[in-house]
Design a protein around this motif. Structure first.
Motif, PDB file in Angstrom:
ATOM      1  N   ASN A 119       1.456   0.309   8.059  1.00  0.00           N
ATOM      2  CA  ASN A 119       2.170   1.499   7.377  1.00  0.00           C
ATOM      3  C   ASN A 119       3.627   1.488   7.884  1.00  0.00           C
ATOM      4  OD1 ASN A 119       0.126   2.459   5.338  1.00  0.00           O
ATOM      5  ND2 ASN A 119      -0.756   3.451   6.791  1.00  0.00           N
ATOM      6  N   ASP A 120       3.622   1.564   9.295  1.00  0.00           N
ATOM      7  CA  ASP A 120       4.877   1.451  10.073  1.00  0.00           C
ATOM      8  C   ASP A 120       5.900   0.249   9.560  1.00  0.00           C
ATOM      9  OD1 ASP A 120       4.021   3.743  11.311  1.00  0.00           O
ATOM     10  OD2 ASP A 120       3.457   2.281  13.242  1.00  0.00           O
ATOM     11  N   ARG A 121       5.417  -0.875   9.466  1.00  0.00           N
ATOM     12  CA  ARG A 121       5.771  -1.926   9.035  1.00  0.00           C
ATOM     13  C   ARG A 121       6.529  -1.751   7.526  1.00  0.00           C
ATOM     14  NH1 ARG A 121       8.189  -4.724  12.742  1.00  0.00           N
ATOM     15  NH2 ARG A 121       6.230  -5.642  13.917  1.00  0.00           N
ATOM     16  N   THR A 122       5.656  -1.310   6.816  1.00  0.00           N
ATOM     17  CA  THR A 122       6.248  -0.983   5.419  1.00  0.00           C
ATOM     18  C   THR A 122       7.391  -0.316   4.877  1.00  0.00           C
ATOM     19  OG1 THR A 122       4.030  -1.273   4.672  1.00  0.00           O
ATOM     20  CG2 THR A 122       5.270  -0.293   3.112  1.00  0.00           C
TER      21      THR A 122
ATOM     22  N   GLY B 121      -5.529  -0.974   5.549  1.00  0.00           N
ATOM     23  CA  GLY B 121      -5.048  -1.200   6.892  1.00  0.00           C
ATOM     24  C   GLY B 121      -4.470  -2.716   6.966  1.00  0.00           C
ATOM     25  N   MET B 122      -4.109  -3.508   5.775  1.00  0.00           N
ATOM     26  CA  MET B 122      -3.567  -4.777   5.843  1.00  0.00           C
ATOM     27  C   MET B 122      -2.394  -4.707   5.147  1.00  0.00           C
ATOM     28  SD  MET B 122      -6.872  -7.254   5.401  1.00  0.00           S
ATOM     29  CE  MET B 122      -7.403  -6.653   3.992  1.00  0.00           C
ATOM     30  N   LEU B 123      -1.448  -5.596   5.440  1.00  0.00           N
ATOM     31  CA  LEU B 123      -0.084  -5.584   5.203  1.00  0.00           C
ATOM     32  C   LEU B 123      -0.064  -6.740   3.975  1.00  0.00           C
ATOM     33  CD1 LEU B 123       2.744  -4.216   5.021  1.00  0.00           C
ATOM     34  CD2 LEU B 123       3.389  -6.338   6.442  1.00  0.00           C
ATOM     35  N   PHE B 124       0.137  -6.382   2.552  1.00  0.00           N
ATOM     36  CA  PHE B 124       0.257  -7.286   1.547  1.00  0.00           C
ATOM     37  C   PHE B 124       1.749  -7.352   1.096  1.00  0.00           C
ATOM     38  CE2 PHE B 124      -4.177  -6.087   1.349  1.00  0.00           C
ATOM     39  CZ  PHE B 124      -4.572  -7.338   1.020  1.00  0.00           C
TER      40      PHE B 124
ATOM     41  N   SER C  50       5.192  -9.115  -3.983  1.00  0.00           N
ATOM     42  CA  SER C  50       5.486 -10.267  -4.868  1.00  0.00           C
ATOM     43  C   SER C  50       4.428 -11.084  -4.950  1.00  0.00           C
ATOM     44  CB  SER C  50       6.842 -10.787  -4.663  1.00  0.00           C
ATOM     45  OG  SER C  50       7.743 -10.012  -4.237  1.00  0.00           O
ATOM     46  N   CYS C  51       3.691 -11.631  -3.928  1.00  0.00           N
ATOM     47  CA  CYS C  51       2.810 -12.862  -3.676  1.00  0.00           C
ATOM     48  C   CYS C  51       1.508 -12.209  -3.939  1.00  0.00           C
ATOM     49  CB  CYS C  51       3.034 -13.681  -2.437  1.00  0.00           C
ATOM     50  SG  CYS C  51       4.612 -14.180  -2.251  1.00  0.00           S
ATOM     51  N   ASN C  52       1.094 -11.018  -3.370  1.00  0.00           N
ATOM     52  CA  ASN C  52      -0.068 -10.263  -3.302  1.00  0.00           C
ATOM     53  C   ASN C  52      -1.034 -11.216  -1.997  1.00  0.00           C
ATOM     54  OD1 ASN C  52      -1.814  -8.204  -3.916  1.00  0.00           O
ATOM     55  ND2 ASN C  52      -2.821  -9.354  -5.378  1.00  0.00           N
ATOM     56  N   MET C  53      -0.004 -11.508  -1.128  1.00  0.00           N
ATOM     57  CA  MET C  53      -0.884 -12.273   0.107  1.00  0.00           C
ATOM     58  C   MET C  53      -0.814 -11.330   1.220  1.00  0.00           C
ATOM     59  SD  MET C  53       0.935 -16.012  -0.161  1.00  0.00           S
ATOM     60  CE  MET C  53       0.367 -16.564   1.261  1.00  0.00           C
TER      61      MET C  53
ATOM     62  N   HIS D 216       1.216  -8.045  10.187  1.00  0.00           N
ATOM     63  CA  HIS D 216       2.015  -7.032  10.452  1.00  0.00           C
ATOM     64  C   HIS D 216       2.472  -6.775  11.899  1.00  0.00           C
ATOM     65  CE1 HIS D 216      -1.675  -4.852  11.233  1.00  0.00           C
ATOM     66  NE2 HIS D 216      -1.003  -4.253  12.128  1.00  0.00           N
ATOM     67  N   VAL D 217       1.887  -7.355  12.854  1.00  0.00           N
ATOM     68  CA  VAL D 217       1.986  -7.151  14.284  1.00  0.00           C
ATOM     69  C   VAL D 217       3.483  -7.883  14.762  1.00  0.00           C
ATOM     70  CG1 VAL D 217       1.183  -7.488  16.545  1.00  0.00           C
ATOM     71  CG2 VAL D 217      -0.378  -7.043  14.683  1.00  0.00           C
TER      72      VAL D 217
END
Length: 79
Positions: A17-20, A33-36, A39-42, A46-47
């Motif tokens: 969330n911080d990275r977003t 808890g995963m960063l997607f 555009s790519c949905n990959m 995020h670390v």
């Protein structure tokens, strides 16, 4: 002469969330808890900010982002 061993450090306290929040809205989204990448949905690691920036510079991501913007303006009809 003492030689120091180089240690690898990473920002382990940063969440997806911080990275977003550090990128423009609509670039990334968080699920479980995963960063997607939106555009790519990959899933993106995020670390490390370097990994996120490199993903955004990738040709596939740039092309997906452009087609997503184009598709927003044109209505798709189903036959």
């Amino acid at each position: 002469m003492l030689l120091r061993k180089r240690t690898i450090t990473s920002a382990v306290n940063i969440t997806a969330n911080d990275r977003t929040r550090k990128y423009p809205p609509g670039t990334f989204h968080v699920e479980d808890g995963m960063l997607f990448c939106s555009s790519c949905n990959m899933v993106i690691d995020h670390v490390r900010k370097f990994v996120v920036d490199k993903h955004l510079e990738a040709i596939k991501t740039v092309l997906n982002r452009k087609t997503r913007v184009i598709n927003m303006y044109y209505q798709v009809t189903l036959n």
